[in-house]
Design a protein around this motif. Structure first.
Motif, PDB file in Angstrom:
ATOM      1  N   ILE A  79       0.836  -1.199   0.000  1.00  0.00           N
ATOM      2  CA  ILE A  79       0.000   0.000   0.000  1.00  0.00           C
ATOM      3  C   ILE A  79       0.874   1.254   0.000  1.00  0.00           C
ATOM      4  N   GLN A  80       1.915   1.248   0.834  1.00  0.00           N
ATOM      5  CA  GLN A  80       2.815   2.403   0.900  1.00  0.00           C
ATOM      6  C   GLN A  80       3.505   2.627  -0.442  1.00  0.00           C
ATOM      7  N   LYS A  81       3.960   1.556  -1.061  1.00  0.00           N
ATOM      8  CA  LYS A  81       4.668   1.691  -2.341  1.00  0.00           C
ATOM      9  C   LYS A  81       3.727   2.232  -3.421  1.00  0.00           C
ATOM     10  N   TYR A  82       2.509   1.733  -3.453  1.00  0.00           N
ATOM     11  CA  TYR A  82       1.545   2.223  -4.452  1.00  0.00           C
ATOM     12  C   TYR A  82       1.282   3.713  -4.225  1.00  0.00           C
ATOM     13  N   TYR A  83       1.167   4.087  -2.969  1.00  0.00           N
ATOM     14  CA  TYR A  83       0.936   5.500  -2.632  1.00  0.00           C
ATOM     15  C   TYR A  83       2.087   6.355  -3.147  1.00  0.00           C
ATOM     16  N   GLU A  84       3.294   5.938  -2.881  1.00  0.00           N
ATOM     17  CA  GLU A  84       4.466   6.708  -3.302  1.00  0.00           C
ATOM     18  C   GLU A  84       4.611   6.760  -4.820  1.00  0.00           C
ATOM     19  N   ASP A  85       4.210   5.700  -5.489  1.00  0.00           N
ATOM     20  CA  ASP A  85       4.369   5.636  -6.948  1.00  0.00           C
ATOM     21  C   ASP A  85       3.269   6.370  -7.703  1.00  0.00           C
ATOM     22  N   ASN A  86       2.130   6.570  -7.076  1.00  0.00           N
ATOM     23  CA  ASN A  86       0.973   7.054  -7.833  1.00  0.00           C
ATOM     24  C   ASN A  86       0.339   8.347  -7.320  1.00  0.00           C
ATOM     25  N   TYR A  87       0.741   8.793  -6.150  1.00  0.00           N
ATOM     26  CA  TYR A  87       0.133   9.999  -5.581  1.00  0.00           C
ATOM     27  C   TYR A  87       1.125  11.159  -5.562  1.00  0.00           C
ATOM     28  N   ILE A  88       0.596  12.354  -5.611  1.00  0.00           N
ATOM     29  CA  ILE A  88       1.372  13.593  -5.686  1.00  0.00           C
ATOM     30  C   ILE A  88       0.831  14.562  -4.644  1.00  0.00           C
ATOM     31  N   THR A  89       1.711  15.345  -4.034  1.00  0.00           N
ATOM     32  CA  THR A  89       1.278  16.481  -3.226  1.00  0.00           C
ATOM     33  C   THR A  89       1.795  17.743  -3.893  1.00  0.00           C
ATOM     34  N   ALA A  90       0.928  18.703  -4.077  1.00  0.00           N
ATOM     35  CA  ALA A  90       1.320  19.941  -4.760  1.00  0.00           C
ATOM     36  C   ALA A  90       0.537  21.123  -4.222  1.00  0.00           C
ATOM     37  N   LYS A  91       1.210  22.288  -4.207  1.00  0.00           N
ATOM     38  CA  LYS A  91       0.564  23.554  -3.892  1.00  0.00           C
ATOM     39  C   LYS A  91       0.370  24.319  -5.198  1.00  0.00           C
ATOM     40  N   HIS A  92      -0.468  25.307  -5.144  1.00  0.00           N
ATOM     41  CA  HIS A  92      -0.593  26.139  -6.340  1.00  0.00           C
ATOM     42  C   HIS A  92      -1.113  27.520  -6.003  1.00  0.00           C
ATOM     43  N   ILE A  93      -0.801  28.441  -6.888  1.00  0.00           N
ATOM     44  CA  ILE A  93      -1.360  29.790  -6.839  1.00  0.00           C
ATOM     45  C   ILE A  93      -2.302  29.881  -8.024  1.00  0.00           C
ATOM     46  N   LEU A  94      -3.566  30.180  -7.761  1.00  0.00           N
ATOM     47  CA  LEU A  94      -4.577  30.222  -8.812  1.00  0.00           C
ATOM     48  C   LEU A  94      -5.059  31.654  -9.010  1.00  0.00           C
ATOM     49  N   ILE A  95      -5.027  32.096 -10.240  1.00  0.00           N
ATOM     50  CA  ILE A  95      -5.603  33.379 -10.629  1.00  0.00           C
ATOM     51  C   ILE A  95      -6.768  33.074 -11.562  1.00  0.00           C
ATOM     52  N   THR A  96      -7.963  33.432 -11.132  1.00  0.00           N
ATOM     53  CA  THR A  96      -9.173  33.055 -11.857  1.00  0.00           C
ATOM     54  C   THR A  96      -9.658  34.172 -12.774  1.00  0.00           C
ATOM     55  N   THR A  97     -10.468  33.766 -13.725  1.00  0.00           N
ATOM     56  CA  THR A  97     -11.140  34.737 -14.591  1.00  0.00           C
ATOM     57  C   THR A  97     -12.588  34.932 -14.171  1.00  0.00           C
ATOM     58  N   THR A 106      -7.276  17.585 -15.649  1.00  0.00           N
ATOM     59  CA  THR A 106      -6.133  16.975 -16.337  1.00  0.00           C
ATOM     60  C   THR A 106      -4.934  17.904 -16.409  1.00  0.00           C
ATOM     61  N   GLU A 107      -5.175  19.182 -16.708  1.00  0.00           N
ATOM     62  CA  GLU A 107      -4.059  20.122 -16.857  1.00  0.00           C
ATOM     63  C   GLU A 107      -3.271  20.268 -15.558  1.00  0.00           C
ATOM     64  N   PHE A 108      -4.005  20.295 -14.433  1.00  0.00           N
ATOM     65  CA  PHE A 108      -3.339  20.431 -13.136  1.00  0.00           C
ATOM     66  C   PHE A 108      -2.543  19.168 -12.813  1.00  0.00           C
ATOM     67  N   TYR A 109      -3.161  17.996 -13.026  1.00  0.00           N
ATOM     68  CA  TYR A 109      -2.457  16.738 -12.737  1.00  0.00           C
ATOM     69  C   TYR A 109      -1.208  16.604 -13.594  1.00  0.00           C
ATOM     70  N   ASP A 110      -1.347  16.824 -14.893  1.00  0.00           N
ATOM     71  CA  ASP A 110      -0.193  16.692 -15.797  1.00  0.00           C
ATOM     72  C   ASP A 110       0.895  17.694 -15.445  1.00  0.00           C
ATOM     73  N   GLY A 111       0.491  18.917 -15.094  1.00  0.00           N
ATOM     74  CA  GLY A 111       1.476  19.928 -14.732  1.00  0.00           C
ATOM     75  C   GLY A 111       2.241  19.562 -13.483  1.00  0.00           C
ATOM     76  N   ALA A 112       1.541  19.029 -12.470  1.00  0.00           N
ATOM     77  CA  ALA A 112       2.195  18.648 -11.223  1.00  0.00           C
ATOM     78  C   ALA A 112       3.072  17.414 -11.402  1.00  0.00           C
ATOM     79  N   LYS A 113       2.581  16.444 -12.158  1.00  0.00           N
ATOM     80  CA  LYS A 113       3.325  15.193 -12.350  1.00  0.00           C
ATOM     81  C   LYS A 113       4.651  15.418 -13.068  1.00  0.00           C
ATOM     82  N   ALA A 114       4.682  16.432 -13.933  1.00  0.00           N
ATOM     83  CA  ALA A 114       5.900  16.697 -14.721  1.00  0.00           C
ATOM     84  C   ALA A 114       7.005  17.340 -13.889  1.00  0.00           C
TER      85      ALA A 114
END
Length: 389
Positions: free
Chosen positions: A187-205, A266-274
């Protein structure tokens, strides 16, 4: 949870309020599974085990009542007296009843194959639910109420028992130390391999609360870029995030979001994963606006929140296993299967249920009769008027 299992769980929950053991002569002893009338005609077999007409028709009527209740919440009463709606939904009732019959059989079959037993306390709890549910009613009221769902007393006891067997199977396969439960290390290994923690600054329209336009896309991009330039010049990310981010969830997630694929846009996930850990992204545009993302160290404190999802991802779930068993089951139908429909299902219910159940149209007729009985006759009305003069 699959839609089928949700509906089956609803079968127990929906009728629990009118059930129970009970008083007035209904048995309050431990609940056991007991086959119904073995002399009844077979509708289908599941891995060789027969499902008789009285059981099958009960499942069909339950589904009819399930839909009637659902549509009543939308203002459509007497669903099965509405010819167009009845025809439209009625065509799916045999399959719905068949699926519930298959569910009941494969659960019992797997439960028995594994040599599982319900504990005394589990059976006692089921009996207690039945007792407490109808503590203020009578035997006749109890039987009348469950009949409207297609149940006799024994039918409902059987389904309570089957539902408890399903839970026992879930514990056997996926509970603590279950045979399909992955190890803590997996379970720990799957968590480390597949999960991400990220912060962000969002400017909305757009203001997420009102939906009103706050700024143009060009203005949002320009403002976000100015913040990114300050980060790249060495200013602290967290300070600027707390000052400028327009993410409404920031106060509840000051240390960032922990997520896996499919849980964020998707854009947020892909951006963080990269990103590498502690790396900051360029501007990332999504339907929310412009993001500046910083990937941080995976937050291990969030693991427990995702544990059940991870177990399902590694080993599957009880619902998936149940669906596999149902798909693999050898099901054979008899000529009677195509004979029982939503229109004549009442004729195939157990005899004691047939005498109690209210058929389509009867409820409104009874209501009209009651209203008629409550209205004074012309003579009575005339006499009343004369006495008032």
């Amino acid at each position: 949870m699959s839609k089928l299992v949700q509906r089956l769980a609803a079968m127990v929950a929906m009728t629990a309020v009118v059930l129970g053991a009970t008083i007035g002569g209904v048995s309050s002893m431990m609940i056991h599974y007991k086959p119904l009338n073995e002399g009844a005609e077979t509708v289908l077999t599941v891995n060789g085990d027969a499902v008789t007409a009285d059981e099958y028709s009960g499942y069909m009527l339950y589904n009819m009542q399930y839909y009637a209740s659902m549509y009543a919440q939308m203002g459509l009463t007497d669903l099965w007296s509405n010819e167009d709606m009845a025809k439209s939904l009625g065509a799916s009732m045999p399959e719905a009843a068949e699926q519930q019959a298959i569910y009941a059989r494969v659960v019992m079959q797997k439960f028995n194959e594994l040599g599982l037993k319900l504990s005394y306390n589990e059976q006692k709890e089921m009996a207690s639910v039945r007792r407490n549910s109808i503590a203020n009613t009578t035997k006749d009221a109890y039987l009348n109420q469950i009949a409207q769902f297609g149940f006799s007393d024994q039918t409902y006891q059987n389904f309570m028992y089957i539902s408890q067997c399903y839970q026992a199977l879930n514990d056997y396969y996926f509970g603590e130390n279950g045979v399909n439960t992955p190890s803590d290390e997996d379970i720990q290994k799957y968590y480390e391999d597949n999960y991400i923690t990220a912060k962000h600054i969002l400017i909305t329209t757009v203001d997420p609360a009102s939906g009103e336009t706050k700024r143009t896309d060009e203005e949002a991009k320009k403002e976000a870029q100015s913040i990114l330039d300050r980060i790249n010049a060495g200013e602290d990310f967290d300070t600027l995030m707390n000052q400028y981010s327009e993410d409404t969830g920031l106060s509840n997630n000051p240390n960032g979001y922990t997520f896996t694929e499919g849980q964020m846009v998707t854009e947020f996930y892909d951006g963080a994963k990269a990103l590498a850990e502690d790396e900051v992204s360029e501007l990332v545009k999504s339907s929310y606006g412009y993001h500046i993302i910083k990937r941080v160290k995976l937050d291990d404190s969030q693991l427990d929140n995702f544990k059940s999802d991870i177990i399902s991802a590694i080993s599957g779930s009880m619902d998936e296993l149940l669906q596999q068993w149902m798909d693999e089951a050898q099901v054979e139908t008899t000529d009677l299967y195509s004979t029982i429909t939503y229109e004549n299902v009442y004729d195939y219910l157990p005899q004691d249920v047939q005498t109690l159940v209210t058929r389509p149209g009867e409820a409104s007729e009874q209501s009209d009769a009651q209203q008629s009985d409550a209205q004074p006759s012309d003579a009575e009305q005339s006499a009343t008027e004369q006495s008032a003069q």
